[in-house]
Design a protein around this motif. Sequence first.
Motif, PDB file in Angstrom:
ATOM      1  N   GLY A  84      17.575   8.978  -0.411  1.00 40.03           N
ATOM      2  CA  GLY A  84      17.022   7.720  -0.905  1.00 40.03           C
ATOM      3  C   GLY A  84      15.513   7.645  -0.921  1.00 40.03           C
ATOM      4  N   ARG A  85      14.796   8.757  -0.652  1.00 37.40           N
ATOM      5  CA  ARG A  85      13.334   8.693  -0.596  1.00 37.40           C
ATOM      6  C   ARG A  85      12.685   9.672  -1.571  1.00 37.40           C
ATOM      7  NH1 ARG A  85      11.007   7.898   5.414  1.00 37.40           N
ATOM      8  NH2 ARG A  85       9.136   7.718   4.128  1.00 37.40           N
ATOM      9  N   ASP A  86      13.333  10.005  -2.635  1.00 39.03           N
ATOM     10  CA  ASP A  86      12.802  10.947  -3.605  1.00 39.03           C
ATOM     11  C   ASP A  86      11.450  10.464  -4.126  1.00 39.03           C
ATOM     12  OD1 ASP A  86      12.713  13.143  -5.355  1.00 39.03           O
ATOM     13  OD2 ASP A  86      13.473  11.898  -6.987  1.00 39.03           O
ATOM     14  N   GLY A  87      10.408  11.262  -3.854  1.00 35.28           N
ATOM     15  CA  GLY A  87       9.065  10.915  -4.317  1.00 35.28           C
ATOM     16  C   GLY A  87       8.422   9.767  -3.579  1.00 35.28           C
ATOM     17  N   ARG A  88       8.976   9.354  -2.426  1.00 38.24           N
ATOM     18  CA  ARG A  88       8.437   8.199  -1.690  1.00 38.24           C
ATOM     19  C   ARG A  88       8.322   8.517  -0.203  1.00 38.24           C
ATOM     20  NH1 ARG A  88      12.335   5.861  -4.952  1.00 38.24           N
ATOM     21  NH2 ARG A  88      13.700   5.507  -3.164  1.00 38.24           N
ATOM     22  N   PRO A  89       7.351   9.338   0.194  1.00 37.42           N
ATOM     23  CA  PRO A  89       7.223   9.658   1.624  1.00 37.42           C
ATOM     24  C   PRO A  89       6.727   8.484   2.456  1.00 37.42           C
ATOM     25  CG  PRO A  89       5.438  10.655   0.374  1.00 37.42           C
ATOM     26  CD  PRO A  89       6.397  10.091  -0.630  1.00 37.42           C
ATOM     27  N   TRP A  90       5.917   7.612   1.866  1.00 35.99           N
ATOM     28  CA  TRP A  90       5.437   6.448   2.610  1.00 35.99           C
ATOM     29  C   TRP A  90       6.427   5.302   2.473  1.00 35.99           C
ATOM     30  CZ3 TRP A  90       1.378   9.565   0.718  1.00 35.99           C
ATOM     31  CH2 TRP A  90       0.390   9.888   1.659  1.00 35.99           C
ATOM     32  N   PRO A  91       6.652   4.527   3.532  1.00 30.89           N
ATOM     33  CA  PRO A  91       7.547   3.370   3.428  1.00 30.89           C
ATOM     34  C   PRO A  91       6.981   2.358   2.440  1.00 30.89           C
ATOM     35  CG  PRO A  91       7.044   3.882   5.726  1.00 30.89           C
ATOM     36  CD  PRO A  91       6.108   4.688   4.893  1.00 30.89           C
ATOM     37  N   GLU A  92       7.813   1.884   1.545  1.00 29.64           N
ATOM     38  CA  GLU A  92       7.363   0.898   0.573  1.00 29.64           C
ATOM     39  C   GLU A  92       7.684  -0.503   1.060  1.00 29.64           C
ATOM     40  OE1 GLU A  92       8.658   1.837  -3.377  1.00 29.64           O
ATOM     41  OE2 GLU A  92       7.396   3.644  -3.453  1.00 29.64           O
ATOM     42  N   ARG A  93       6.811  -1.424   0.718  1.00 31.00           N
ATOM     43  CA  ARG A  93       6.925  -2.833   1.124  1.00 31.00           C
ATOM     44  C   ARG A  93       6.789  -3.032   2.634  1.00 31.00           C
ATOM     45  NH1 ARG A  93       8.574  -5.987  -3.152  1.00 31.00           N
ATOM     46  NH2 ARG A  93       9.433  -4.865  -4.946  1.00 31.00           N
ATOM     47  N   ALA A  94       6.284  -2.033   3.337  1.00 26.37           N
ATOM     48  CA  ALA A  94       6.042  -2.174   4.774  1.00 26.37           C
ATOM     49  C   ALA A  94       4.640  -2.739   4.995  1.00 26.37           C
ATOM     50  CB  ALA A  94       6.178  -0.832   5.476  1.00 26.37           C
ATOM     51  N   LEU A  95       4.486  -3.601   5.978  1.00 30.63           N
ATOM     52  CA  LEU A  95       3.176  -4.174   6.277  1.00 30.63           C
ATOM     53  C   LEU A  95       2.301  -3.208   7.062  1.00 30.63           C
ATOM     54  CD1 LEU A  95       4.141  -7.854   7.171  1.00 30.63           C
ATOM     55  CD2 LEU A  95       3.422  -6.900   4.982  1.00 30.63           C
ATOM     56  N   LYS A 122       0.822  -1.212   0.000  1.00 27.70           N
ATOM     57  CA  LYS A 122       0.000   0.000   0.000  1.00 27.70           C
ATOM     58  C   LYS A 122       0.855   1.261   0.000  1.00 27.70           C
ATOM     59  CE  LYS A 122      -3.908   2.004   2.551  1.00 27.70           C
ATOM     60  NZ  LYS A 122      -4.779   1.819   3.742  1.00 27.70           N
ATOM     61  N   GLY A 123       2.012   1.211   0.652  1.00 28.99           N
ATOM     62  CA  GLY A 123       2.886   2.375   0.701  1.00 28.99           C
ATOM     63  C   GLY A 123       3.321   2.812  -0.688  1.00 28.99           C
ATOM     64  N   ALA A 124       3.683   1.851  -1.544  1.00 21.51           N
ATOM     65  CA  ALA A 124       4.098   2.177  -2.907  1.00 21.51           C
ATOM     66  C   ALA A 124       2.947   2.804  -3.686  1.00 21.51           C
ATOM     67  CB  ALA A 124       4.607   0.921  -3.609  1.00 21.51           C
ATOM     68  N   ALA A 125       1.728   2.310  -3.470  1.00 22.06           N
ATOM     69  CA  ALA A 125       0.569   2.877  -4.155  1.00 22.06           C
ATOM     70  C   ALA A 125       0.320   4.318  -3.708  1.00 22.06           C
ATOM     71  CB  ALA A 125      -0.667   2.013  -3.879  1.00 22.06           C
ATOM     72  N   LEU A 126       0.438   4.575  -2.409  1.00 22.90           N
ATOM     73  CA  LEU A 126       0.243   5.940  -1.906  1.00 22.90           C
ATOM     74  C   LEU A 126       1.324   6.881  -2.431  1.00 22.90           C
ATOM     75  CD1 LEU A 126      -0.724   5.159   1.809  1.00 22.90           C
ATOM     76  CD2 LEU A 126      -2.238   5.951  -0.013  1.00 22.90           C
ATOM     77  N   ASN A 127       2.526   6.388  -2.578  1.00 20.47           N
ATOM     78  CA  ASN A 127       3.593   7.225  -3.124  1.00 20.47           C
ATOM     79  C   ASN A 127       3.301   7.628  -4.566  1.00 20.47           C
ATOM     80  OD1 ASN A 127       5.147   7.239  -0.792  1.00 20.47           O
ATOM     81  ND2 ASN A 127       6.276   5.400  -1.353  1.00 20.47           N
ATOM     82  N   ALA A 128       2.704   6.721  -5.324  1.00 21.01           N
ATOM     83  CA  ALA A 128       2.329   7.056  -6.701  1.00 21.01           C
ATOM     84  C   ALA A 128       1.305   8.184  -6.710  1.00 21.01           C
ATOM     85  CB  ALA A 128       1.778   5.819  -7.401  1.00 21.01           C
ATOM     86  N   ALA A 129       0.350   8.132  -5.792  1.00 25.57           N
ATOM     87  CA  ALA A 129      -0.647   9.204  -5.705  1.00 25.57           C
ATOM     88  C   ALA A 129       0.002  10.513  -5.277  1.00 25.57           C
ATOM     89  CB  ALA A 129      -1.742   8.806  -4.715  1.00 25.57           C
ATOM     90  N   TYR A 130       0.934  10.446  -4.335  1.00 22.88           N
ATOM     91  CA  TYR A 130       1.642  11.663  -3.902  1.00 22.88           C
ATOM     92  C   TYR A 130       2.313  12.345  -5.091  1.00 22.88           C
ATOM     93  CZ  TYR A 130       5.651  14.346  -2.199  1.00 22.88           C
ATOM     94  OH  TYR A 130       6.601  15.325  -2.001  1.00 22.88           O
ATOM     95  N   SER A 173       8.790  16.951   3.305  1.00 21.79           N
ATOM     96  CA  SER A 173       9.977  16.899   4.166  1.00 21.79           C
ATOM     97  C   SER A 173      10.552  15.493   4.235  1.00 21.79           C
ATOM     98  CB  SER A 173       9.630  17.395   5.569  1.00 21.79           C
ATOM     99  OG  SER A 173       8.783  16.482   6.256  1.00 21.79           O
ATOM    100  N   LEU A 174       9.694  14.473   4.115  1.00 31.18           N
ATOM    101  CA  LEU A 174      10.189  13.094   4.146  1.00 31.18           C
ATOM    102  C   LEU A 174      10.878  12.734   2.841  1.00 31.18           C
ATOM    103  CD1 LEU A 174       7.254  11.186   5.901  1.00 31.18           C
ATOM    104  CD2 LEU A 174       9.306  12.181   6.912  1.00 31.18           C
ATOM    105  N   THR A 175      10.361  13.259   1.715  1.00 31.02           N
ATOM    106  CA  THR A 175      10.984  12.940   0.430  1.00 31.02           C
ATOM    107  C   THR A 175      12.348  13.597   0.291  1.00 31.02           C
ATOM    108  OG1 THR A 175       9.955  14.813  -0.731  1.00 31.02           O
ATOM    109  CG2 THR A 175       8.717  12.750  -0.647  1.00 31.02           C
TER     110      THR A 175
END
Length: 477
Positions: A266-277, A133-141, A260-262
């Motif tokens: 190593g988190r460019d465009g990915r504020p939500w953790p990816e592959r996290a449960l 879900k984190g990767a999906a939310l990052n796409a929306a961001y 601020s998280l991006t």
Amino acid sequence: MPDALRQFVEMRRDGFVQLAGLISLALVVYMALVFGRFLVYWAGSRHAFRRNRPARPGDPAAFQWHLVVPCRDEEAVIAQTLAGLRAVAPAAHLWVIDDDSEDATRDLVLAAAGHDPLVHLVQRRRPHARIGKGAALNAAYREVSASLPPGTDRSRVVLGVVDADGRLDPGTLEQVGNEHAMGRADTGAVQIGVRMRNAEDPRPLAGRGRTANALARALVRMQDVEFQANNAGMQLLRRRTGSVGLGGNGQFVRLTALDSLTAEEGRDGRPWPERALLEDYESGLDLRLAGWRLTHVTETNVSQEALVSWRRFLTQRTRWAQGNMQCLRYTGRVLRSPHYRPAGKAEVLYTFLQPVVCVLLVVLTPMSLAITGAGLVLFPEETADFQLTYGPWMAVAFVLATLPMVLWGPTYRRLVRPDRSRLTGLLWGVLVWLYAYHLFVVAARAAVRMLLGRNGWAKTRRNAEKVAVGAPTALES
């Protein structure tokens, strides 16, 4: 008993008795510590719950709202969800992330977008889709950010995350924007309450018998009590300790907080953790570690459907427990962070360790019972003396751990269903106590999954989905 065996047992009597005593005493001490920490946490939650005061609504026009709906095979619910969100937030942009669905989700979203220009489809395809879900939310961001015109005040842009079956209460945006929530410039995220909208369904399992429906009704009711009483008290305690947790449904995040998280390496465009449960809770940890304030709003709720299948429920909660265990890697950062007060650090550690505590109890309890059973057979007098000395303390600890759970039932009845009798509230409390034992089951399952290296993100099937016999309970990436 044969003479040779009797001689062997007699020779090792003292050593066995000492070992059994040490293990049993260790279990007693451990249970006392576990129950003690639970009672402190419960007392804090209860106190925060009782002292909570409603806040005045804010002005939603002060913000630009973008509501994000992650979807993976959600044709059963997505049309109703979009209609409900539009009714509550008529000026909000609705972003639906189709995570490479294999059903009609995409077509339904495109049909909605055809007559509503504020509905947008974020299309994802494998191999980049279905990884969490984190990767999906990052796409929306990234899509929301790209859609904003130059010069937009990003501090006034708020992203809300709503599950595909989520429905916001009327007035939600006013409450999220109140002076104690997004109305404060240092607030990075707001979590609203969650309730189960099928809590009053008399037949949650259509076509099934009375017993099956009675069990399903109890499961649905317990989920509603859990979120509207237990979890609400927990979040209000966290609001005081500065450690509010974000959930996967009903979280609202300021765009500049995500920005601020991006900015981190190593988190460019990915504020939500990816592959996290537990990408929702982990994102809250990241925001707090970055210095943002998080808060919880009790004046409004997002409703969702409680699961009616015990199998699906245990699958969902196993994922949650495993995600909680994954959060242990944040321990050092939290303890070193200047943004967490000592009380907040203690609360976060309590949350991190909860599944671990359950796993240890699952391991230690049968071990203690086995030793006691062997002692009663081989050395009945010594074992009986030990049980008479420490047994009452274990019984007291058990009762002290049970009563607080039972009290959530009457609290829930008073706040949510005052039309029901006090006896019903007490019955709900007893069911809450029994319901809490699922934590030991899912913690043990999560530990086994981690040992086997199974860390895939599993999306639990909806109640309305028609599943063939033998089909998986959850769709795992």
